[in-house]
Design an enzyme around this catalytic site. Sequence first.
Site, short mmCIF file in Angstrom:
data_model
loop_
_atom_site.label_atom_id
_atom_site.label_comp_id
_atom_site.label_asym_id
_atom_site.label_seq_id
_atom_site.Cartn_x
_atom_site.Cartn_y
_atom_site.Cartn_z
N HIS A 1 1.07 5.48 5.77
CA HIS A 1 0.71 5.87 4.41
C HIS A 1 0.88 7.38 4.22
O HIS A 1 0.78 8.16 5.16
CB HIS A 1 -0.73 5.46 4.12
CG HIS A 1 -0.94 3.98 4.29
ND1 HIS A 1 -1.54 3.45 5.41
CD2 HIS A 1 -0.60 2.94 3.50
CE1 HIS A 1 -1.56 2.13 5.29
NE2 HIS A 1 -1.00 1.80 4.14
N SER B 1 0.80 -1.22 0.00
CA SER B 1 0.00 0.00 0.00
C SER B 1 0.83 1.28 0.00
O SER B 1 0.34 2.32 -0.41
CB SER B 1 -0.93 0.01 1.22
OG SER B 1 -0.19 -0.10 2.42
N GLU C 1 -7.18 16.23 10.38
CA GLU C 1 -8.06 16.69 11.44
C GLU C 1 -9.50 16.28 11.12
O GLU C 1 -9.86 16.10 9.95
CB GLU C 1 -7.98 18.22 11.56
CG GLU C 1 -6.62 18.74 12.01
CD GLU C 1 -6.28 18.31 13.41
OE1 GLU C 1 -7.21 18.13 14.24
OE2 GLU C 1 -5.08 18.14 13.69
#
Length: 274
Positions: free
Chosen positions: A229, A44, A213
């Site tokens: 990631h 990934s 956020e």
Amino acid sequence: MSLTRRRTAAALLALPLALSATPALAHGGGGRPRLRTLHIAGDSTAAQKYADAAPETGWGMALPFFLGRGLTVANHAMNGRSSKSFIDEGRLTALLDGVRPGDLVLIQFGHNDEKTEDPARGTDPYTTYQEYLRQYVKGARARHAEPVLITPVERRRFAEDGTAKPTHGEYPAAMRALASEERVALLDMQALSLARWQELGPDGTEAYFNWLEPGESPNYPDGKQDNTHFRPDGAVDVARTTARALLDGRVLAPRDLRRLDEPVPGTWITWPEA
């Protein structure tokens, strides 16, 4: 037979050999050089992301920004895969079906190999991990392509004193040992990314990873604190480092690369619909 006819016949007989020895011309139409392809086998951290995952970005999405016109990318990396599961699912076979002489096969695994509690993905660094990686190397070489081993890019982990921490255990060392044994080009992205995260520090790296956020992205309404990631700027940085390592390792030539020292904004990244 006259000398002229003998020379003509010899030239015609040599022509197929000359063409087969020139990878850039193989499978090209009308004698035009074909693009060399960089095939990415990985997890990934490198994979193509889609609109429903934005702004998460794999470094393979940004790599084309640093490649010259004669090169293209086939990104086969897939979320959650290890060196083992990628093969078991038939993904290596599918990748190799598209490999042509002169291509590169970039091989980055480690994140999910470490999940040894999962029998579908876990491997042991100096036994099964190396055994699976050898299959990628042999498959590329059988197709007259160049395999390139890439140690797994580091996660965002810092000690209390601000020191960037390695997280991949013995897997990078096992890949380095295999690269030396098999005489395979190695990009040590674990070491390079660890040094980069140390340079940027805990605060500077936050914008490189998928930290969000609440309300910042409709895909993550409750926010996100992801230290594995990347966001676009992080993927661009890792792709740039990868491109430089390909140059430093003499896998690619200067003419094959571009923008290594130029700004590449994260806004260039786009996410297609799934």
